[in-house]
Design an enzyme around this catalytic site. Structure first.
Site, PDB file in Angstrom:
ATOM      1  N   THR A   1       0.851  -1.198   0.000  1.00 24.71           N
ATOM      2  CA  THR A   1       0.000   0.000   0.000  1.00 24.71           C
ATOM      3  C   THR A   1       0.880   1.238   0.000  1.00 24.71           C
ATOM      4  OG1 THR A   1      -1.922   1.038   1.095  1.00 24.71           O
ATOM      5  CG2 THR A   1      -0.264   0.058   2.529  1.00 24.71           C
ATOM      6  N   ASN A   2       0.330   2.409   0.312  1.00 24.70           N
ATOM      7  CA  ASN A   2       1.126   3.635   0.373  1.00 24.70           C
ATOM      8  C   ASN A   2       0.634   4.510   1.516  1.00 24.70           C
ATOM      9  OD1 ASN A   2      -0.925   5.616  -0.640  1.00 24.70           O
ATOM     10  ND2 ASN A   2      -0.851   4.246  -2.407  1.00 24.70           N
ATOM     11  N   ALA A   3       1.296   5.658   1.710  1.00 23.16           N
ATOM     12  CA  ALA A   3       1.071   6.473   2.906  1.00 23.16           C
ATOM     13  C   ALA A   3      -0.052   7.498   2.764  1.00 23.16           C
ATOM     14  CB  ALA A   3       2.366   7.189   3.291  1.00 23.16           C
ATOM     15  N   SER A   4      -0.873   7.391   1.724  1.00 15.69           N
ATOM     16  CA  SER A   4      -1.952   8.380   1.556  1.00 15.69           C
ATOM     17  C   SER A   4      -2.883   8.375   2.767  1.00 15.69           C
ATOM     18  CB  SER A   4      -2.759   8.052   0.298  1.00 15.69           C
ATOM     19  OG  SER A   4      -3.954   8.794   0.301  1.00 15.69           O
TER      20      SER A   4
ATOM     21  N   ALA B   1      -4.593   7.927  -4.075  1.00 17.43           N
ATOM     22  CA  ALA B   1      -3.220   7.528  -4.380  1.00 17.43           C
ATOM     23  C   ALA B   1      -3.294   6.053  -4.784  1.00 17.43           C
ATOM     24  CB  ALA B   1      -2.327   7.719  -3.163  1.00 17.43           C
TER      25      ALA B   1
END
Ligand code: C5P
Length: 205
Positions: free
Chosen positions: A17-20, A83
């Site tokens: 995943t990502n930090a959005s 994101a």
């Protein structure tokens, strides 16, 4: 609109995943609701959906792609604030993968570009499509090329380093103009984006 991160499973307990934080998406939804819009938010994991907006919860980019294309058929404006993860695992294990020593090699496949797909599916210029561009350098030039490459009506260029912050620096880039705004809160930036969308929609009437 789309908001939040996406999450790609590797096995039942692990994911990419990502930090959005989904904060810009939530700010935009609130600004839209204040202007009397009906808001549908295709929301990745953890994205907060303001009261008054209809949530379409999704996990993966492929789910977000499918649900966003469905919902955008009825939309006047699509704002892609998510994101979206660029890649997903080529194989998703149905059982937890065990360590065997010697590491693990995985293959990633590229996810579809959701906002570009929405723009391609437009009929008679509808919906109006807004994308975001998070850049570390040459942000206006990159926003312009994103506008053209994805076939968007408006790109909100963001200076990088603002992903998990409450303040932001944005420029509003369309085919014939680039407006660089001073640093401001995400709520104020969201109101500016919505005002610009309304202005461009009025110009089209
Ligand atoms: O290409 P890039 O990721 O920089 O573009 C960012 C914009 O495109 C954002 O509006 C994002 O929501 C959207 N996007 C998308 N689907 C993807 C990748 C990005 O809708 N797979």
């Amino acid at each position: 609109m789309t908001s939040g991160p996406t999450r790609e499973p590797l096995d039942p307990v692990r994911f990419l995943t990502n930090a959005s934080s989904g904060r810009m998406g939530a700010a935009l939804a609130t600004a839209l609701l204040r202007r009397g819009a009906r808001v549908v938010m295709v929301a990745g994991p953890g994205a907060s959906v303001p009261r008054g907006a209809r949530a379409v919860p999704v996990v993966t980019a492929l789910q977000m792609h499918r649900r966003t294309l469905e919902e955008s058929r009825r939309a006047d404006v699509v704002i892609a604030a998510a994101a979206v993860g660029d890649w997903r695992f080529a194989r998703v294990a149905s059982r937890k993968i065990k360590r065997k020593g010697g590491g693990l090699t995985v293959r990633l496949l590229e996810n579809p570009d959701i906002v570009a797909a929405v723009a391609r599916a437009r009929k008679a210029g509808r919906p109006f499509v807004v994308g975001f561009a998070l850049e570390t350098h040459d942000w206006i030039a990159h926003a312009r090329s994103k506008l053209a490459r994805k076939g968007l009506d408006l790109v909100v260029a963001n200076k990088a380093s603002v992903l998990a912050s409450d303040r932001t620096r944005v420029a509003l880039v369309s085919a014939d103009s680039a407006r660089v705004l001073p640093p401001m809160s995400k709520n104020a930036a969201a109101r500016a984006v919505v005002a610009r969308v309304e202005e461009m929609l009025r110009e089209r009437l």
